[in-house]
Design a protein around this motif. Structure first.
Motif, PDB file in Angstrom:
ATOM      1  N   ARG A  21       0.814  -1.214   0.000  1.00  0.00           N
ATOM      2  CA  ARG A  21       0.000   0.000   0.000  1.00  0.00           C
ATOM      3  C   ARG A  21       0.855   1.275   0.000  1.00  0.00           C
ATOM      4  O   ARG A  21       0.321   2.374   0.145  1.00  0.00           O
ATOM      5  N   ASN A  22       2.167   1.108  -0.143  1.00  0.00           N
ATOM      6  CA  ASN A  22       3.089   2.251  -0.129  1.00  0.00           C
ATOM      7  C   ASN A  22       2.825   3.161   1.067  1.00  0.00           C
ATOM      8  O   ASN A  22       2.729   4.381   0.937  1.00  0.00           O
ATOM      9  N   MET A  23       2.690   2.546   2.241  1.00  0.00           N
ATOM     10  CA  MET A  23       2.391   3.276   3.466  1.00  0.00           C
ATOM     11  C   MET A  23       3.514   3.037   4.467  1.00  0.00           C
ATOM     12  O   MET A  23       4.057   1.940   4.537  1.00  0.00           O
ATOM     13  N   THR A  24       3.849   4.053   5.229  1.00  0.00           N
ATOM     14  CA  THR A  24       4.874   3.913   6.253  1.00  0.00           C
ATOM     15  C   THR A  24       4.228   3.484   7.565  1.00  0.00           C
ATOM     16  O   THR A  24       3.014   3.648   7.765  1.00  0.00           O
ATOM     17  N   LEU A  25       5.049   2.983   8.449  1.00  0.00           N
ATOM     18  CA  LEU A  25       4.573   2.606   9.773  1.00  0.00           C
ATOM     19  C   LEU A  25       4.049   3.838  10.511  1.00  0.00           C
ATOM     20  O   LEU A  25       3.018   3.765  11.185  1.00  0.00           O
ATOM     21  N   ALA A  26       4.721   4.958  10.348  1.00  0.00           N
ATOM     22  CA  ALA A  26       4.294   6.207  10.998  1.00  0.00           C
ATOM     23  C   ALA A  26       2.920   6.647  10.488  1.00  0.00           C
ATOM     24  O   ALA A  26       2.074   7.094  11.274  1.00  0.00           O
ATOM     25  N   GLU A  27       2.696   6.515   9.186  1.00  0.00           N
ATOM     26  CA  GLU A  27       1.395   6.885   8.622  1.00  0.00           C
ATOM     27  C   GLU A  27       0.295   5.971   9.155  1.00  0.00           C
ATOM     28  O   GLU A  27      -0.780   6.438   9.528  1.00  0.00           O
ATOM     29  N   LEU A  28       0.584   4.670   9.218  1.00  0.00           N
ATOM     30  CA  LEU A  28      -0.408   3.737   9.756  1.00  0.00           C
ATOM     31  C   LEU A  28      -0.676   4.048  11.223  1.00  0.00           C
ATOM     32  O   LEU A  28      -1.836   4.049  11.648  1.00  0.00           O
ATOM     33  N   ALA A  29       0.359   4.324  11.987  1.00  0.00           N
ATOM     34  CA  ALA A  29       0.187   4.643  13.407  1.00  0.00           C
ATOM     35  C   ALA A  29      -0.731   5.849  13.580  1.00  0.00           C
ATOM     36  O   ALA A  29      -1.617   5.848  14.443  1.00  0.00           O
TER      37      ALA A  29
END
Length: 76
Positions: A21-29
């Motif tokens: 999903r081209n998402m970072t862990l920080a964005e998900l958090a």
């Protein structure tokens, strides 16, 4: 259980889902409302438990099913 044998046989596939999903862990958090540290513990397989509300929010943010995030691999 020894240090070499984990207490559980649940594997977390958060890295794969984030990459897809081209998402970072920080964005998900930020989307889920948990800390980077807590998601990192989950991602690295060190979590001992997860709230169903957290699982729900992760599935909503990643548009996935719990089975996409978690799998069971019994020890031989």
């Amino acid at each position: 259980m020894t240090e070499e044998t984990p207490e559980h046989a649940i594997h977390v596939h958060l890295d794969k889902l984030l990459a897809e999903r081209n998402m970072t862990l920080a964005e998900l958090a930020a989307r889920v409302g948990v800390t980077n540290v807590n998601l990192s513990i989950l991602k690295n397989g060190r979590a001992k438990a997860m709230r169903f509300t957290t699982l729900t929010h992760i599935c909503q943010a990643l548009d996935c099913q719990p089975g996409d995030l978690l799998s069971y691999h019994p020890h031989p």
